[in-house]
Design an enzyme around this catalytic site. Structure first.
Site, PDB file in Angstrom:
ATOM      1  N   HIS A 197     104.708   7.750 -36.931  1.00 26.95           N
ATOM      2  CA  HIS A 197     104.312   7.025 -38.142  1.00 26.95           C
ATOM      3  C   HIS A 197     103.738   5.656 -37.740  1.00 26.95           C
ATOM      4  O   HIS A 197     104.028   5.136 -36.657  1.00 26.95           O
ATOM      5  CB  HIS A 197     105.572   6.879 -39.012  1.00 26.95           C
ATOM      6  N   ASN A 199     104.350   2.655 -38.205  1.00 30.15           N
ATOM      7  CA  ASN A 199     105.208   1.536 -37.795  1.00 30.15           C
ATOM      8  C   ASN A 199     105.944   1.770 -36.477  1.00 30.15           C
ATOM      9  O   ASN A 199     106.654   0.880 -36.010  1.00 30.15           O
ATOM     10  CB  ASN A 199     106.278   1.269 -38.868  1.00 30.15           C
ATOM     11  N   LYS A 200     105.810   2.963 -35.911  1.00 29.19           N
ATOM     12  CA  LYS A 200     106.626   3.268 -34.734  1.00 29.19           C
ATOM     13  C   LYS A 200     106.058   2.606 -33.473  1.00 29.19           C
ATOM     14  O   LYS A 200     104.946   2.085 -33.482  1.00 29.19           O
ATOM     15  CB  LYS A 200     106.723   4.793 -34.565  1.00 29.19           C
ATOM     16  N   ASN A 201     106.823   2.667 -32.379  1.00 33.25           N
ATOM     17  CA  ASN A 201     106.405   1.939 -31.162  1.00 33.25           C
ATOM     18  C   ASN A 201     105.087   2.456 -30.611  1.00 33.25           C
ATOM     19  O   ASN A 201     104.323   1.696 -30.025  1.00 33.25           O
ATOM     20  CB  ASN A 201     107.506   2.004 -30.101  1.00 33.25           C
TER      21      ASN A 201
END
Ligand SMILES: Cc1ncc(COP(=O)(O)O)c(C=O)c1O
Length: 397
Positions: A197, A199-201
């Site tokens: 997604h 927002n993930k790293n």
């Protein structure tokens, strides 16, 4: 005198422009990836194809050669893992109430019942000491969640799972790049689900992948991913089970491929910023005002988020007010997450206030502060100063 030739007033000359709004997260996508996406868009093949295959191959390499399949979310991955494990109606799935609601929704989706176990208030992950008391003859699986990238103790988790012959679907949505005692999360264990997604790293805009145990499970995952279809030869097609529409596009996979080489530097930057938070908070009034910091884990965590817990009993304002004040000061914050069992859907299924006190307290007071690779130490200092000032101004006398 025209305005343009008028001398600026002394106050206007010395006024600093306000700092730009600092969001709580922001993806970093390089020009090479953007050009790569344009190439895919021009290539004539934009849905699942060679980029997805290449992404899966790189992901598999990352987890030490285990089979990996890519999907359009880190939610369907868990649902599919449960289906492959044969979890369904009449079964129970143990998980944490402090996670994104996807984690327990997938249990409902396959017809099973989620069974929540309260969190450890220090790690904020499922309390491993309480899991065995929640196991019944109907229990089939555990879904542990590595909240903010801090891994659940894998040694203790798998010891419990083996003792009770339970499958594990690791919800490692937030833990890409985290490790456990030197081993990458995903490189060992049972099913491991990651999210890409935004927002993930690392991101694929939207997307996820599932690490599986063998080729049989991988073939089943492919069937569940796309309408249950199995192709053979030039025109052969068979359908043996009900699958969904969960395939990743080549456009998304190209973004993921462009992100992977940056994982180590992104996570190193996150660690550096997390260290700055600890250092600057320690020098501020916030801890004395009751602010609770996360576990300072610099061995295992990928620092997906930096989350504090507000001391509600010592404040005259609620979390929403703190967030509004931070926002007014140009700082974005987030809530990850409210306790799941208090959502209307879950209340209708029988859960109520007081069931999981630690998760409820965290659910009301947890606050995600800005943390992303393009941030600077100056940004961190601004967040710490602003939050400490808000706590100071609104403390109970
Ligand atoms: C803990 C957790 N589980 C599951 C998910 C679901 O991932 P996705 O949004 O890719 O479906 C997320 C994503 O936010 C998550 O943070």
């Amino acid at each position: 005198m025209p305005a343009s030739t008028r001398p600026a007033s002394p106050s206007a000359a010395s006024a600093q422009p306000p700092p730009a709004f600092l969001p709580f997260t922001r993806p970093t996508i390089d020009d090479e990836t953007i050009a790569g996406v344009a190439e895919v868009l021009r290539s004539g093949w934009i849905t699942s194809g060679p980029q997805v295959k290449a992404f899966e191959a790189k992901l598999s390499e990352y987890v030490g050669g285990r089979p990996v399949r890519a999907f359009n979310s880190g939610t369907c991955t868990m649902e599919i893992a449960l289906r492959i494990a044969g979890v369904g109606p009449g079964h129970e799935v143990i998980t944490t109430p402090l996670t994104w609601v996807a984690t327990s929704n997938v249990a409902l989706e396959v017809g099973a019942r989620p069974v929540f176990v309260d969190i450890d208030p220090v790690t904020r992950n499922i309390d491993l000491n309480r899991i065995e008391a929640a196991i019944t003859p109907a229990t089939r699986a555990i879904i542990p969640v590595d909240l903010s990238g801090l891994p659940v103790d894998r040694d203790r988790l798998y010891a419990i799972a083996q003792r009770h012959k339970l499958r594990v679907v690791e919800d490692a949505a937030q833990a890409f790049g985290s490790t456990w005692k030197g081993k990458r999360i995903g490189a060992f264990g049972d099913f491991v689900s990651f999210s890409f997604h935004a927002n993930k790293n690392i991101t694929a805009v939207e997307g996820g992948c599932l690490v599986l145990n063998d080729e049989r499970e991988a073939r089943l995952a492919e069937q569940y991913r796309l309408q249950g279809v199995v192709r053979s030869g030039h025109d052969g097609m068979e359908v043996e089970l009900v699958g969904g529409k969960y395939n990743l596009t080549d456009v998304a996979a190209r973004v993921g491929l462009g992100q992977l080489p940056h994982l180590a530097t992104f996570n190193a930057k996150r660690r550096e910023l997390a260290r700055a938070y600890f250092e600057l908070f320690a020098a501020s009034s916030a801890p004395a005002l009751g602010l609770r910091l996360p576990v300072a884990d610099f061995e295992h965590s990928n620092w997906h988020m930096f989350q504090v817990i507000l001391p509600e009993e010592r404040l005259t304002v609620k979390r929403a007010d703190v967030m509004a004040k931070m926002s007014a000061a140009g700082i974005g914050t987030g809530v990850h997450y409210p306790a799941i069992h208090l959502f209307a859907l879950y209340r209708r299924l029988g859960w109520k206030d007081g069931d999981y006190p630690h998760a409820e307290y965290a659910g009301r007071n947890i606050l995600t502060l800005p943390l992303f690779p393009a941030m600077t130490r100056v940004d961190v200092a601004r967040v710490v100063d602003t939050l400490a000032a808000i706590l100071q101004a609104h403390r109970q006398s």
